[in-house]
Design a protein around this motif. Sequence first.
Motif, short mmCIF file in Angstrom:
data_model
loop_
_atom_site.label_atom_id
_atom_site.label_comp_id
_atom_site.label_asym_id
_atom_site.label_seq_id
_atom_site.Cartn_x
_atom_site.Cartn_y
_atom_site.Cartn_z
N TYR A 56 0.68 -1.66 -0.60
CA TYR A 56 0.15 -0.21 -0.05
C TYR A 56 0.94 1.04 -0.30
O TYR A 56 0.51 1.87 0.46
CB TYR A 56 -0.88 0.00 1.01
N ALA A 57 2.13 1.83 -0.90
CA ALA A 57 3.25 2.39 -0.64
C ALA A 57 2.75 2.79 -1.92
O ALA A 57 2.15 2.84 -3.23
CB ALA A 57 4.64 1.81 -1.06
N ASN A 58 2.76 4.84 -1.81
CA ASN A 58 3.02 5.66 -2.23
C ASN A 58 3.73 5.12 -3.48
O ASN A 58 4.59 4.61 -3.54
CB ASN A 58 2.86 7.13 -1.54
N GLU A 59 3.23 5.70 -5.20
CA GLU A 59 3.65 5.29 -6.25
C GLU A 59 4.99 6.28 -6.09
O GLU A 59 6.36 6.11 -6.50
CB GLU A 59 2.91 5.45 -7.64
N GLN A 60 5.52 7.96 -5.42
CA GLN A 60 6.09 7.96 -4.98
C GLN A 60 5.99 8.74 -3.93
O GLN A 60 6.09 9.09 -3.42
CB GLN A 60 5.93 9.34 -5.80
N VAL A 90 6.72 1.16 13.89
CA VAL A 90 6.79 0.97 12.29
C VAL A 90 5.45 2.12 11.70
O VAL A 90 5.22 1.29 11.64
CB VAL A 90 6.78 -0.41 11.48
N THR A 91 6.88 2.83 10.56
CA THR A 91 5.35 3.83 9.98
C THR A 91 5.60 3.91 8.75
O THR A 91 7.40 3.62 8.27
CB THR A 91 5.95 5.64 11.11
N ASP A 92 4.97 4.77 7.76
CA ASP A 92 5.56 4.44 6.76
C ASP A 92 4.02 5.55 6.44
O ASP A 92 3.39 6.24 6.71
CB ASP A 92 5.06 2.75 6.01
N ASN A 93 4.21 6.13 4.61
CA ASN A 93 3.71 7.32 4.47
C ASN A 93 2.76 6.44 3.21
O ASN A 93 2.73 7.19 2.09
CB ASN A 93 4.44 8.68 4.60
N GLY A 94 2.09 4.84 3.22
CA GLY A 94 1.13 4.75 2.31
C GLY A 94 -0.44 5.80 2.14
O GLY A 94 -0.56 6.80 2.42
N LEU A 95 -0.91 4.10 1.89
CA LEU A 95 -2.04 4.57 1.84
C LEU A 95 -2.88 5.69 3.32
O LEU A 95 -4.13 5.72 3.06
CB LEU A 95 -3.38 3.70 0.85
N GLY A 96 -2.77 4.24 4.24
CA GLY A 96 -3.43 4.51 5.10
C GLY A 96 -4.76 3.75 5.72
O GLY A 96 -4.78 3.01 4.27
N ILE A 97 -5.16 3.65 6.26
CA ILE A 97 -6.62 2.94 6.71
C ILE A 97 -7.71 3.54 7.38
O ILE A 97 -7.58 4.67 8.22
CB ILE A 97 -5.63 1.27 7.61
N PRO A 98 -8.68 3.75 6.44
CA PRO A 98 -9.99 3.92 7.00
C PRO A 98 -9.87 4.35 9.04
O PRO A 98 -9.89 2.55 9.48
CB PRO A 98 -11.26 3.86 5.57
N ALA A 99 -11.00 4.90 9.06
CA ALA A 99 -10.91 5.13 10.48
C ALA A 99 -12.21 3.88 10.73
O ALA A 99 -11.17 3.27 12.36
CB ALA A 99 -11.45 5.95 11.17
N ASN A 100 -13.15 3.24 10.30
CA ASN A 100 -14.63 2.11 10.34
C ASN A 100 -13.51 1.16 10.25
O ASN A 100 -13.92 0.45 10.75
CB ASN A 100 -14.80 2.80 9.81
N GLU A 101 -12.65 0.72 9.92
CA GLU A 101 -12.12 -0.34 9.35
C GLU A 101 -10.38 -0.92 10.21
O GLU A 101 -10.24 -1.59 10.15
CB GLU A 101 -10.99 -0.74 8.36
N LEU A 102 -10.05 0.58 10.59
CA LEU A 102 -8.91 0.22 11.92
C LEU A 102 -9.08 -0.62 12.74
O LEU A 102 -7.79 -1.21 12.81
CB LEU A 102 -8.29 1.54 12.06
N THR A 155 -10.86 -1.96 2.24
CA THR A 155 -11.29 -1.58 1.70
C THR A 155 -9.66 -0.80 -0.07
O THR A 155 -10.03 -1.55 -0.43
CB THR A 155 -11.22 0.41 1.23
N ASN A 156 -8.52 -1.07 0.69
CA ASN A 156 -7.57 -0.45 -0.04
C ASN A 156 -7.22 -2.00 -0.29
O ASN A 156 -6.15 -2.14 -1.55
CB ASN A 156 -6.12 -0.70 0.90
N GLY A 157 -7.41 -3.23 0.38
CA GLY A 157 -6.81 -5.00 -0.14
C GLY A 157 -8.06 -5.24 -1.46
O GLY A 157 -7.26 -5.70 -2.38
N ARG A 158 -9.13 -4.65 -1.58
CA ARG A 158 -9.74 -4.71 -2.43
C ARG A 158 -9.86 -4.48 -3.56
O ARG A 158 -9.82 -4.49 -5.06
CB ARG A 158 -11.06 -4.62 -2.10
N LEU A 159 -8.67 -2.93 -3.37
CA LEU A 159 -8.73 -2.16 -5.01
C LEU A 159 -7.05 -2.25 -5.09
O LEU A 159 -7.20 -2.53 -6.34
CB LEU A 159 -8.18 -0.46 -4.11
N ARG A 160 -6.27 -3.11 -4.18
CA ARG A 160 -4.95 -3.61 -4.74
C ARG A 160 -5.53 -4.69 -5.44
O ARG A 160 -4.07 -5.42 -5.52
CB ARG A 160 -3.73 -2.87 -4.42
N GLY A 161 -5.63 -5.62 -4.86
CA GLY A 161 -5.94 -7.42 -5.12
C GLY A 161 -4.81 -7.50 -4.59
O GLY A 161 -4.63 -8.92 -5.14
N LYS A 162 -4.21 -7.30 -4.21
CA LYS A 162 -3.28 -8.10 -2.95
C LYS A 162 -3.13 -8.95 -1.53
O LYS A 162 -1.81 -9.85 -1.27
CB LYS A 162 -1.87 -7.47 -3.31
#
Length: 339
Positions: free
Chosen positions: A241-245, A264-276, A287-294
């Motif tokens: 879930y990393a940013n492209e840049q 462990v901190t990243d600057n990726g897509l993040g997680i919606p509050a209701n899913e955390l 949501t991110n898992g379904r969008l990226r399909g990985k």
Amino acid sequence: MTIRDFIKEKRAYIVCHLLVAVMTILMLAALNPAGGKAFAAVIGTIYVVGALIPLAMEFKKKYAFYQTLVSSFDRLDRKNLIAEMVSEPDFYEGALLHDILKTSNKACLEEINQYKNKHDEYREYIEMWVHEIKTPISSSKLIAQNNRSEATDSMAEELDAIENYVEQALFYARSSAVEKDYLIKETSLEKPVLAAIKRNAQQLIGTGMSVATDDLEKTVYTDTKWLEFMLHQIILNSLKYANEQDAHLKFTAAERDNRCILAVTDNGLGIPANELPRIFDKGFTGTNGRLRGKSTGMGLYICRRLCEKLGIAISAESIPGSGTTLYLVFPKSSMTDII
């Protein structure tokens, strides 16, 4: 059992004896013996008292047994062992119940042992399969490295993904019996963190993700192998879930009171509050898992199970669009306290 319940159970007995007592009094009164009605009343009273005494004794025995049964049952963690905690009573219904509970518990334990044996056999098979499958995977990776091309590089990436899923299967199979395979010892956080980074170096470089570490010389008591696996899963999530840049990942350690916290901190897509709150649930992809399909929804779930076994607290915080921080909290105590 209350006195009301007992009387309700014995109402036929009580009614019959009262009727007999009344009939006896009436008959004696009709016969008009010496002493008259007073004599008849005395005889009736004696009869009623004689009938109530064994009833009271029976209630006393049953009340003691059922009170002990209920209180012992409430205190037990393993409810099926109730028959072992209560003495067999000397009245028929209680003895019958005790015998049924004991027989039922024996049958239950036998069935549990059967399922446990099947589970152990399956786990052993999975472990054996994992070790066997590692050989052709390693051979395939070696072939790809010795025959570098765009196709073999792509194949090597897929083999890495297969190897990760195979390792997930192994650690998941072992997560129910971690105590048989772990070795708690004093270790610096720097060692497993750097090992996990090195393991994922190719993917980190391919994604263009920079990595930083800060103050990892902190000492904790844990199993290095299991911790490295958990860090590997966390890094893979950051990569997914990393940013492209300008993607980056940072490992930071800090001591607070009687615990050590690895962030462990990243600057990726993040997680919606209701899913955390659900990210550690089995099979949850979000949501991110379904969008990226990985996503399989197993990585963080296995991490949570392993943390529970190792006495490590795991939590997360995230800002959608800005990144995610995962926290591993180690108790700063002797390894005997953790075990």
